[in-house]
Scaffold this active site. Structure first.
Site, PDB file in Angstrom:
ATOM      1  N   GLY A  90       4.971   1.821  -6.481  1.00  0.00           N
ATOM      2  CA  GLY A  90       3.611   2.090  -6.922  1.00  0.00           C
ATOM      3  C   GLY A  90       2.690   2.144  -5.719  1.00  0.00           C
ATOM      4  O   GLY A  90       3.077   1.801  -4.600  1.00  0.00           O
TER       5      GLY A  90
ATOM      6  N   GLY B 272      -0.783   0.869  -4.086  1.00  0.00           N
ATOM      7  CA  GLY B 272      -1.887  -0.076  -4.123  1.00  0.00           C
ATOM      8  C   GLY B 272      -3.085   0.551  -3.448  1.00  0.00           C
ATOM      9  O   GLY B 272      -3.011   1.694  -2.966  1.00  0.00           O
ATOM     10  N   GLU B 273      -4.151  -0.200  -3.397  1.00  0.00           N
ATOM     11  CA  GLU B 273      -5.372   0.366  -2.844  1.00  0.00           C
ATOM     12  C   GLU B 273      -5.225   0.614  -1.343  1.00  0.00           C
ATOM     13  O   GLU B 273      -5.728   1.583  -0.816  1.00  0.00           O
ATOM     14  CB  GLU B 273      -6.535  -0.593  -3.118  1.00  0.00           C
ATOM     15  CG  GLU B 273      -7.871  -0.003  -2.793  1.00  0.00           C
ATOM     16  CD  GLU B 273      -8.998  -0.887  -3.308  1.00  0.00           C
ATOM     17  OE1 GLU B 273      -8.707  -1.821  -4.081  1.00  0.00           O
ATOM     18  OE2 GLU B 273     -10.142  -0.650  -2.925  1.00  0.00           O
TER      19      GLU B 273
ATOM     20  N   GLY C 226      -2.153   0.365   0.419  1.00  0.00           N
ATOM     21  CA  GLY C 226      -0.797   0.628   0.882  1.00  0.00           C
ATOM     22  C   GLY C 226       0.139   0.786  -0.299  1.00  0.00           C
ATOM     23  O   GLY C 226      -0.218   0.485  -1.432  1.00  0.00           O
ATOM     24  N   SER C 227       1.352   1.252  -0.001  1.00  0.00           N
ATOM     25  CA  SER C 227       2.321   1.454  -1.075  1.00  0.00           C
ATOM     26  C   SER C 227       3.084   0.165  -1.325  1.00  0.00           C
ATOM     27  O   SER C 227       3.168  -0.708  -0.459  1.00  0.00           O
ATOM     28  CB  SER C 227       3.310   2.544  -0.681  1.00  0.00           C
ATOM     29  OG  SER C 227       2.614   3.699  -0.277  1.00  0.00           O
ATOM     30  N   VAL C 228       3.639   0.092  -2.533  1.00  0.00           N
ATOM     31  CA  VAL C 228       4.536  -1.020  -2.854  1.00  0.00           C
ATOM     32  C   VAL C 228       5.935  -0.426  -2.993  1.00  0.00           C
ATOM     33  O   VAL C 228       6.141   0.529  -3.740  1.00  0.00           O
ATOM     34  CB  VAL C 228       4.117  -1.717  -4.158  1.00  0.00           C
ATOM     35  CG1 VAL C 228       5.072  -2.863  -4.479  1.00  0.00           C
ATOM     36  CG2 VAL C 228       2.688  -2.234  -4.056  1.00  0.00           C
TER      37      VAL C 228
ATOM     38  N   LYS D  91       5.011  -5.171  -0.573  1.00  0.00           N
ATOM     39  CA  LYS D  91       3.670  -4.596  -0.566  1.00  0.00           C
ATOM     40  C   LYS D  91       3.272  -4.365   0.886  1.00  0.00           C
ATOM     41  O   LYS D  91       3.375  -5.270   1.714  1.00  0.00           O
ATOM     42  CB  LYS D  91       2.726  -5.587  -1.261  1.00  0.00           C
ATOM     43  CG  LYS D  91       1.368  -5.041  -1.561  1.00  0.00           C
ATOM     44  CD  LYS D  91       0.646  -5.975  -2.519  1.00  0.00           C
ATOM     45  CE  LYS D  91      -0.781  -5.529  -2.733  1.00  0.00           C
ATOM     46  NZ  LYS D  91      -1.434  -6.312  -3.768  1.00  0.00           N
TER      47      LYS D  91
ATOM     48  N   ASP E   2      -9.268 -10.385 -11.560  1.00  0.00           N
ATOM     49  CA  ASP E   2      -8.829  -8.995 -11.742  1.00  0.00           C
ATOM     50  C   ASP E   2      -7.751  -8.931 -12.813  1.00  0.00           C
ATOM     51  O   ASP E   2      -6.788  -8.177 -12.703  1.00  0.00           O
ATOM     52  CB  ASP E   2      -8.307  -8.439 -10.405  1.00  0.00           C
ATOM     53  CG  ASP E   2      -8.310  -6.916 -10.381  1.00  0.00           C
ATOM     54  OD1 ASP E   2      -8.777  -6.312 -11.370  1.00  0.00           O
ATOM     55  OD2 ASP E   2      -7.850  -6.342  -9.380  1.00  0.00           O
TER      56      ASP E   2
END
Ligand code: ATP
Length: 739
Positions: free
Chosen positions: A534, A536-537, A539-541, A559, A652
């Site tokens: 997925g 993330g804001e 960077g990628s996971v 992450k 969040d």
């Protein structure tokens, strides 16, 4: 002994002479060391005699009652005692060991003998050096210390006392019921009958129920668990003449790697290096798994299990070695043996204090192969409070005495001699200081989250998020929140104090997280990145593989922090890691550790099904609001309750930030906005805005920047709404600013 039947005692012979005892033991066809019986003492009314077979001879002991306690008085020579594994360091009422008594009496040879002798089964448990959150078990065997690793994977499994419905379905040859119980009912294939140690596969195998065995195998039940009597399902099938079933069970390949096996994720199991002799085992790097388990639900259960039965170890765990400091008993975590108001071990008798439990098992094996024998008094102060909080925490036990609420893992970078070290206690320029809490400037721009305040519009579109903005409901509140400067100006304009105006006073920034001890960080070369899970804001996971020093491989999620955000977001990234490091709960995604190589990596447990929101949207037909939704909701609530107990606010909580380990396990993730709450006021005061998920926020949060467990509860409500609307946007198309 009147309750001997109830306790399953089969060694008590009542009135029996010493000679008869010898005759019975010697007449046994398969004579083996350790064969024993207990009888009434002929010489001392009220006491008992213990007769044990050892190397073809019967040795007699006297068990003497002493009020409620009992102790051994043994009539045989010292060498026989030691050869029979008699405890070497029992203490008298005056705290004297045999060696001390021998020295006092001038028997120096005996003292030397006793001091030299080290007992098999002496053991201790420690934190794993190689795998944060796991444990190491070190056992003395024939003069050598053998090390094992106890891995923890969630806290889902539980113990049952007798047979479970799954056991009965296996006994009754009901393959489709077995399948339904496991797949729809979530029945645990590894639950043992704690008296016999039998799992459902043992029942199916001994009954020769081939179809049930096939179902269990197809559903990944471990193939070689052992009963209390050390029998595998294949052995039971053979004994009962079910040779086809035996072939089925022995023909299978090596057990799959339990770490990477999804349905076994929420268990605790033991891995061990090879020791000869022992049951069959299969190599996994430097470790060997025996029987795929056993999978037990807590460290205590693991230790209890191996105290009760060697199950592949060269010896049972016999003599616990306490930590050097003297652990004051009352400070032991209450949940160690506590189930409600009683103390018990496994399904043993319920007793009303830890001392009574220990006394009981000193006095009587009661299902253990041996009594508890040698209490080794601790020396210095106990490291118990340093154990991860979840060690004995089962979710329902929310507090531990003396437990520090702060994370307790210490990260030290050590990458092939590189100077690139990070010490979360702060210090050098290369050591980001978690202890400082940079104040935002009057525009609310914080050095910690610089990019986050750069004038995004009210649709949440920030220059930083262009193309990445997955949450259009996130809006930047820095323009609308009463920031420190604006707050004071507004106050002057309105000529009233904030409290008079109904606005909460601005608080000083919440104290930063205290310094944290951290294990070695993970060398970058030990992490292999695979496909992207997925975005993330920042960077990628990735899905990845973590290799331990021993070559042990674990599937993980990694992450990453994109290089362009290294300078601006490193501190946020590390803050999130530090916070997660201190959280240990089966409903919260576990951070394994971080890596500081060419980029920052956060290595987390892999939560295979990914985001709950995506899952619900993509699989509406697979989820039942009356089952999955309720289960996930309760698990989210459990995790949030734990977070509240730890004095953190999540800030969040949303369906997109819940990950699914399986259809039976939801976990809370994404702690990027989480903060410690002010312990006096019980809330966290945001001193500057940022990109906030307004649709999930309680009014006091977006109006006054006030975040508490109560505002998390509001977000929980929105999360429930998302679930039960099968993934719709809260408030439909409304913009965050209009909300
Ligand atoms: N531990 C994990 N196991 C499996 N998948 C994960 C894991 N962590 C994250 N992911 C996947 O990566 C995606 C992004 O992760 P995450 O939400 O943590 O990133 P982020 O930077 O915090 O995102 P944002 O802050 O924008 O919500 C998730 O939606 C999920 O699909």
């Amino acid at each position: 002994m009147s309750n001997q039947d109830a306790l399953g005692i089969n060694w008590y012979h009542g009135k029996l002479t010493r000679e008869d005892a010898e005759r019975i033991l010697l007449a046994e066809q398969h004579q083996e060391d350790g064969l024993f019986l207990v009888r009434q003492s002929n010489t001392s009314a009220g006491d008992y005699g213990l007769s044990v077979l050892y190397q073809g001879e019967v040795v007699h002991y006297q068990i003497r009652r002493h009020g409620e306690d009992a102790f051994f008085s043994v009539e045989c020579c010292k060498r026989v005692l030691m050869a029979l594994n008699a405890p070497i360091r029992p203490r008298t009422q005056d705290n004297e060991t045999p060696a001390e008594l021998a020295r006092q009496a001038g028997h120096l040879e005996v003292e030397r003998l006793l001091k030299q002798h080290q007992e098999d089964g002496l053991f201790l448990v420690r934190q794993s050096n190689t795998s944060a959150g796991d444990y190491g078990l070190s056992v003395l065997y024939q003069g050598e210390v053998v090390h094992y690793q106890i891995r923890r994977h969630g806290e889902d499994a539980f113990f049952s006392v007798g047979y479970t419905p799954l056991h009965y379905a296996c006994q009754s040859n009901l393959p489709s019921t077995v399948r339904i119980l496991i797949t729809a009912g979530g029945a645990n294939v590894q639950l043992r009958n704690t008296k016999t140690g039998r799992v459902p596969l043992h029942e199916a195998a001994s009954g020769g129920h081939k179809d049930v065995v096939l179902v269990l195998m197809a559903l990944n039940a471990p193939i070689r668990p052992r009963t209390q009597d050390n029998e595998t399902p294949a052995e039971l099938a053979r004994q009962a003449g079910h040779l086809e079933v035996e072939r089925l069970l022995t023909g299978v390949g090596p057990p799959r790697n339990p770490v990477t096996n999804h349905h076994l994720d929420d268990t605790t199991f033991l891995t061990r290096p090879q020791i000869e002799p022992g049951p069959p085992r299969v190599a996994r790097g430097d470790f060997y798994f025996i029987d795929d388990g056993p999978y037990l639900d807590s460290l205590e259960h693991v230790i209890d299990h191996y105290i009760a039965c060697p199950d592949g170890l060269p010896t049972t765990l016999q003599v616990p070695v306490p930590p050097l400091p003297k652990p004051p008993l009352p400070e032991l975590p209450p949940s160690l043996f506590n189930r409600g108001d009683f103390y018990f071990i496994d399904d043993g008798p319920y007793l009303d204090s830890l001392e009574h439990v220990i006394d009981h098992y000193i006095a009587c094996p009661d299902g253990l192969p041996t009594t508890l024998q040698v209490p080794v008094p601790p020396l210095p102060k106990p490291p118990l409070p340093e154990l991860p909080p979840s060690l004995f925490n089962r979710g329902f036990s929310t507090t531990l005495p003396n437990r520090k609420k702060t994370p307790r893992v210490h990260l030290i970078g050590d990458r092939l001699g590189s100077p690139n070290r990070i010490d979360l206690n702060g210090g050098s320029s290369l050591r980001p200081d978690f202890g400082s809490s940079p104040r935002p400037d009057l525009n609310g721009n914080s050095p910690l989250r610089p990019g986050l305040n750069r004038d995004p519009d009210f649709n949440g579109n920030s220059p930083l998020r262009s193309g990445l903005n997955r949450d259009p409901e996130l809006i930047d509140t820095s323009a609308t929140l009463p920031l420190p400067g604006k707050f004071r100006a507004a106050q002057r304009r309105l000529k009233g104090s904030p409290s008079e105006l109904g606005i909460p006073e601005m608080l000083p920034p919440c104290p930063a997280l205290p310094p944290t001890p951290v294990d070695d960080i993970i060398p970058e070369e030990n992490i292999i990145l695979k496909d992207i899970l997925g975005e993330g804001e920042f960077g990628s996971v990735y899905r990845g593989i973590l290799q331990s020093k021993e070559g042990f491989e674990t599937d993980v999620a990694v992450k990453t922090l994109r290089k362009e955000y290294m300078s601006s977001n490193k501190n946020d990234f590390l803050r999130e890691a530090k916070l997660m490091m201190g959280l240990r709960h089966h409903c919260i995604v576990k951070l394994i550790n971080i890596s500081m190589g060419s980029t920052l990596l956060m290595v987390q447990e892999l939560v295979p099904l990914g985001s709950m929101l995506t899952y619900i949207k993509q699989n509406p037909d697979k989820v039942d609001p009356n089952y999955e939704f309720k289960l996930w909701a309760s698990q989210i609530a459990l995790g949030m309750q734990y977070l509240e107990d730890q004095k953190f606010v999540h800030r969040d909580l949303a369906a997109r930030n819940i990950l699914l380990a399986s259809r039976h396990q939801a976990k809370i993730s994404d702690f990027g906005l989480s903060r410690a709450v002010n312990s006096e006021r019980n809330y966290y005061k945001a001193t500057h805005g940022g990109r906030w998920p307004i649709k999930w926020y309680a009014p006091e949060s977006y109006n006054f920047g006030r975040f508490s467990s109560a505002s998390d509860v509001w977000s929980f409500g929105i999360t429930l709404w998302e679930m039960y609307s099968f993934g719709q946007q809260p408030y439909g198309e409304m913009k965050g600013s209009d909300i």
